[in-house]
Design a protein around this motif. Structure first.
Motif, PDB file in Angstrom:
ATOM      1  N   UNK A 291       0.807  -1.229   0.000  1.00  0.00           N
ATOM      2  CA  UNK A 291       0.000   0.000   0.000  1.00  0.00           C
ATOM      3  C   UNK A 291       0.834   1.270   0.000  1.00  0.00           C
ATOM      4  N   UNK A 292       2.150   1.129  -0.152  1.00  0.00           N
ATOM      5  CA  UNK A 292       2.976   2.330  -0.191  1.00  0.00           C
ATOM      6  C   UNK A 292       3.025   2.851  -1.618  1.00  0.00           C
ATOM      7  N   UNK A 293       2.791   4.141  -1.786  1.00  0.00           N
ATOM      8  CA  UNK A 293       2.937   4.729  -3.112  1.00  0.00           C
ATOM      9  C   UNK A 293       3.804   5.972  -3.024  1.00  0.00           C
ATOM     10  N   UNK A 294       4.546   6.230  -4.085  1.00  0.00           N
ATOM     11  CA  UNK A 294       5.469   7.360  -4.097  1.00  0.00           C
ATOM     12  C   UNK A 294       4.754   8.680  -3.879  1.00  0.00           C
ATOM     13  N   UNK A 295       5.512   9.679  -3.473  1.00  0.00           N
ATOM     14  CA  UNK A 295       4.927  10.981  -3.184  1.00  0.00           C
ATOM     15  C   UNK A 295       4.532  11.737  -4.451  1.00  0.00           C
TER      16      UNK A 295
END
Lengths: 364, 122
Positions: free
Chosen positions: A296-300
């Protein structure tokens, strides 16, 4: 960070010195009770900070020192009983307090770890619910909208018009299916329940066919696939490898501007097949690189580009299951290179690897 | 008849809205991203803007903010969000920013035109 390490090292040095002096003092000047205890407090404070192994070493060393002291002639004016009582008392105080402090610190650490884990899990849960809600709404809007429009038309619909709508609906449905698959596999990956079925996979054919599939959809991107330096085939799970390559090439297209080039190259490095996917896209901010493979991590810098946030998590998990690894190089605004290294001979036999049917369904 | 600008990065959704608006007798214009949308707002001066939020380049929040800053003519231009971000706090955030309405996806197409026309009458 360096300052913290330096401070810690310094503290350990001071503390060790103090403990040695304390041990030596109780040995040679045992008549003076106060001197022995003078060192107790800083010594115990030191115990809070250092690692367990070092604590044990210091205690053993000190006890040895004190016991050795027993063989030295005791100062004449010293009362023998006071001498030993002091020595024993000092050692016991240090040990008991040390153990208690240690226990407490460890308890706090365990509690803190559990709390942090729980917080992370619940943050992930929230991110997941929010992602699902958002990512399902867009294809649903399309399906519902097409159905509504078709229900509204009064005159005969042209075949072309019908075709456009059917295609649009089917694309929306397959978007949802891909999402559901990813959600299912993410939850299975969390529980380590994804099984592998190793077989000979022809890398050349696979890469070319994935490249072709993407070329057909991403008409505005130039997708170059060069497989000639790759081993023709590797031992792997066909579906998992397909997912890995499909996802990396899909990402390269998704995160790069129209008209840019996506380049897939391969080489053989000893026993490893090395596949690199290079794009000229938006890149990944340096701060996001360490967390890139977290679920669930996505780039800024992905605002406005839809995504489930689990694609790379699954890619990394699948690569690891094959005994391989994945590397990322990226400059924000210039592009990224994802490099996958997979053993040609397949994964080392591991208990998690079952030989059953692969659990990853074929892509439509 | 009103000129309505639809800004959405999903081509299929844009097409559906344009069809629906045309059916209702309006004149739709469309933009696939925030940047183009903002340029069209300035050059075409639509009667109402329908805008998605999550878009590449310029998101819906930025479009609204920059539109309001374009000049006095744009301060009261009806602006309606059309977004898949349907959590109550997201809806509130959109309205607080100055959107006149906030329609969540999946769109209730039956109500879309009604909402727009109600907004246009004011």
């Amino acid at each position: 960070m360096w300052r913290a390490i330096f401070r810690k090292k310094l503290f350990i040095a001071i503390m060790t010195a103090q403990f040695m002096i304390f041990a030596f003092d109780t040995t040679t000047r045992a008549d003076d009770v106060s001197i022995g205890f003078l060192y107790t407090i800083p010594t115990l404070m030191g115990f809070l900070i250092i690692e367990r192994g070092l604590q044990i070493t210091i205690v053993v060393l000190s006890i040895t020192l004190i016991l050795t002291g027993c063989f030295f002639p005791v100062p004449i004016e010293t009362d023998l009983l006071v001498f030993f009582a002091n020595r024993v008392l000092s050692i016991i105080t240090v040990l008991i307090t040390g153990i208690m402090v240690n226990y407490r610190v460890r308890m706090e650490q365990t509690l803190g770890d559990a709390l942090a884990k729980e917080r992370k899990a619940s943050a992930m849960q929230r991110a997941f619910v929010s992602m699902v809600s958002h990512e399902f709404r867009t294809p649903l809007t399309i399906i519902d909208g097409e159905a509504y429009r078709m229900g509204k038309v009064k005159q005969a619909v042209s075949p072309e018009d019908l075709q456009t709508r059917v295609k649009s609906i089917r694309q929306a449905v397959s978007r949802m299916i891909v999402l559901i698959e990813r959600i299912l596999y993410t939850s299975r990956a969390f529980d380590n329940k994804i099984s592998m079925h190793l077989e000979r996979v022809n890398l050349w054919t696979l890469l070319k066919s994935i490249g072709r599939q993407h070329s057909e959809v991403a008409l505005s991107h130039q997708i170059k696939v060069n497989v000639h330096d790759l081993p023709v085939s590797i031992r792997a799970d066909r579906n998992l490898v397909t997912y890995i390559l499909d996802n990396l090439i899909g990402n390269a297209i998704k995160y790069s501007p129209e008209g840019s080039v996506v380049e897939v190259t391969g080489q053989t490095n000893g026993t490893m097949a090395v596949i690199a996917v290079r794009d000229q896209g938006i890149g990944i901010p340096e701060a996001d690189l360490p967390n890139l493979f977290e679920p669930y991590y996505r780039g800024g810098n992905v605002a406005g580009i839809s995504g489930s946030g689990v694609g790379l998590y699954l890619v990394e998990t699948f690569v690891r299951m094959h005994g391989g690894r994945i590397l990322v190089e990226s400059v924000e605004g210039q592009g990224s290179v994802f490099t996958v290294q997979m053993p040609v001979a397949g994964a080392e036999p591991a208990p998690a690897v079952s030989t059953g049917e692969s659990s990853f369904p074929d892509k439509q | 008849m009103a000129r309505i600008l639809c800004i959405d990065d999903e081509a299929a959704i844009r097409r559906l809205i344009v069809e629906e608006l045309r059916d209702a007798g309006h004149e739709p214009i469309e933009a696939a991203d925030g940047e183009t949308g903002l340029a069209l707002i300035a050059s075409q001066r639509p009667d109402l803007v329908l805008c998605d939020i999550s878009m590449p380049k310029l998101d819906g929040y930025q479009v609204l903010e920059r539109m309001r800053a374009l000049g006095p003519d744009f301060r009261l231009m009806p602006f309606v969000y059309l977004s898949a971000m349907a959590e109550p706090r997201q809806v509130t955030a959109g309205k607080r920013l100055g959107a006149d309405d906030y329609i969540t996806k999946p769109i209730a197409f039956e109500e879309l035109v009604a909402t727009i026309e109600r907004r246009l009458r004011r």
